[in-house]
Design a protein around this motif. Structure first.
Motif, PDB file in Angstrom:
ATOM      1  N   SER A 167       2.626 -32.350  14.529  1.00 22.04           N
ATOM      2  CA  SER A 167       2.545 -33.714  14.896  1.00 22.04           C
ATOM      3  C   SER A 167       3.915 -34.397  15.226  1.00 22.04           C
ATOM      4  N   ASP A 168       4.823 -34.213  14.418  1.00 17.36           N
ATOM      5  CA  ASP A 168       6.206 -35.129  14.789  1.00 17.36           C
ATOM      6  C   ASP A 168       7.147 -34.096  15.195  1.00 17.36           C
ATOM      7  N   GLY A 169       6.623 -32.896  15.700  1.00 18.77           N
ATOM      8  CA  GLY A 169       7.739 -31.788  16.047  1.00 18.77           C
ATOM      9  C   GLY A 169       8.050 -32.067  17.403  1.00 18.77           C
ATOM     10  N   LYS A 208      14.381 -30.948   9.346  1.00 16.84           N
ATOM     11  CA  LYS A 208      13.621 -29.683   8.780  1.00 16.84           C
ATOM     12  C   LYS A 208      13.599 -28.505   9.844  1.00 16.84           C
ATOM     13  N   LEU A 209      14.177 -28.700  11.226  1.00 25.70           N
ATOM     14  CA  LEU A 209      14.202 -27.757  12.264  1.00 25.70           C
ATOM     15  C   LEU A 209      15.531 -27.710  12.805  1.00 25.70           C
ATOM     16  N   PRO A 210      16.181 -26.451  12.095  1.00 23.92           N
ATOM     17  CA  PRO A 210      17.775 -26.389  12.627  1.00 23.92           C
ATOM     18  C   PRO A 210      17.628 -25.748  14.041  1.00 23.92           C
ATOM     19  N   LEU A 211      18.647 -26.226  14.752  1.00 27.08           N
ATOM     20  CA  LEU A 211      18.744 -25.466  16.076  1.00 27.08           C
ATOM     21  C   LEU A 211      19.876 -24.514  16.211  1.00 27.08           C
ATOM     22  N   PHE A 263      -0.943 -31.687  11.033  1.00 27.84           N
ATOM     23  CA  PHE A 263      -0.058 -32.229  10.080  1.00 27.84           C
ATOM     24  C   PHE A 263       1.294 -32.451  10.631  1.00 27.84           C
ATOM     25  N   ASP A 264       2.280 -33.412   9.800  1.00 29.05           N
ATOM     26  CA  ASP A 264       3.501 -33.493  10.087  1.00 29.05           C
ATOM     27  C   ASP A 264       4.367 -32.652   9.662  1.00 29.05           C
ATOM     28  N   MET A 265       5.633 -32.608   9.879  1.00 23.17           N
ATOM     29  CA  MET A 265       6.514 -31.476   9.219  1.00 23.17           C
ATOM     30  C   MET A 265       6.602 -31.581   7.784  1.00 23.17           C
ATOM     31  N   LEU A 266       6.675 -32.847   7.291  1.00 21.52           N
ATOM     32  CA  LEU A 266       6.696 -32.874   5.753  1.00 21.52           C
ATOM     33  C   LEU A 266       5.492 -32.436   5.098  1.00 21.52           C
ATOM     34  N   MET A 278      10.715 -17.640   7.808  1.00 22.68           N
ATOM     35  CA  MET A 278      11.312 -18.459   8.509  1.00 22.68           C
ATOM     36  C   MET A 278      10.580 -18.785   9.889  1.00 22.68           C
ATOM     37  N   GLN A 279       9.802 -17.627  10.385  1.00 19.88           N
ATOM     38  CA  GLN A 279       8.980 -17.771  11.690  1.00 19.88           C
ATOM     39  C   GLN A 279       7.928 -18.660  11.505  1.00 19.88           C
ATOM     40  N   ILE A 280       7.323 -18.444  10.531  1.00 21.48           N
ATOM     41  CA  ILE A 280       6.144 -19.446  10.320  1.00 21.48           C
ATOM     42  C   ILE A 280       6.481 -20.909  10.100  1.00 21.48           C
ATOM     43  N   LEU A 281       7.484 -21.176   9.170  1.00 22.45           N
ATOM     44  CA  LEU A 281       7.867 -22.673   8.955  1.00 22.45           C
ATOM     45  C   LEU A 281       8.622 -23.105  10.278  1.00 22.45           C
TER      46      LEU A 281
END
Ligand code: HEC
Length: 175
Positions: A168-170, A75-78, A133-136, A157-160
């Protein structure tokens, strides 16, 4: 001699743990052979004049092997690049980045996105901290709130990214 070796070991381990974050006014920092997303964490490999060689590590989606994601849920591209080295599900890449686009200050790298999240998402209710919350779950919640908050694509994009990174799982705690 012993002293030299010892100080080399200390220096090497201090080096290895130097965590930096991509700081960019654009959501995506465009390099010659890669696109790097703002806020992405990296470790210092070496100083190189006005730039630094840094290493990004994460996970690769076999369906999309040109992107390194921070976690296994993709979910979080680098980083996006054709030069990513994959080792099973894990992946890494070393890139040379201008020093002005790197900071050891996590809060600074994530400041703008946090401001937009807090601005857009506390107009009608109190703050829902990313850690709630978790990412999902955030993905679903965000899209149920999107029409209410009316962000631009840029702000979306910034908010997400802010929510996913600090979920919580970030990968980060809010600073
Ligand atoms: C125009 C008003 C408005 C804006 C702007 C808004 N919300 Fe909401 N939000 C609500 C309302 C009303 C509820 C409670 C009813 C509901 O869940 O639909 C709510 C509920 C929530 C909840 C709780 C859901 C749950 O199940 O516990 C979360 C989390 C949330 N919003 C996140 C956000 C985020 C993130 C943003 C920014 C993208 C945002 N909100 C922007 C009106 C808004």
């Amino acid at each position: 001699m012993k002293k030299i070796i010892l100080s080399l070991i200390v220096a090497a381990s201090a080096y290895a743990s130097t965590e930096l974050f991509v700081k960019s006014d654009e959501n995506i920092l465009k390099l010659k052979d890669a696109n790097v997303y703002f806020g992405s964490p990296a470790t210092l490999v070496k100083e190189k004049g006005k730039s630094k060689v840094v290493k990004f590590q994460g996970f690769i989606d076999p369906a999309n092997p040109s992107v390194i994601y921070a976690t296994k849920n993709y979910k979080l591209p680098l980083v996006e690049s054709k030069d990513i080295k994959a080792d099973g599900e894990k992946a890494s890449i070393e890139l040379e980045i201008p020093s002005q686009n790197l900071t050891a200050d996590q809060a600074l790298a994530w400041e703008d996105s946090g401001d937009i999240f807090y601005d857009k998402c506390t107009k009608c209710h109190g703050v829902h901290a990313p850690k709630e919350f978790d990412m999902l779950s955030w993905e679903g919640l965000y899209f149920s709130m999107k029409d209410r908050a009316q962000p631009t694509d840029n702000q979306e994009m910034q908010i997400l990214r802010y929510l996913y990174a600090h979920a919580s799982d970030g990968i980060l705690d809010e600073k």
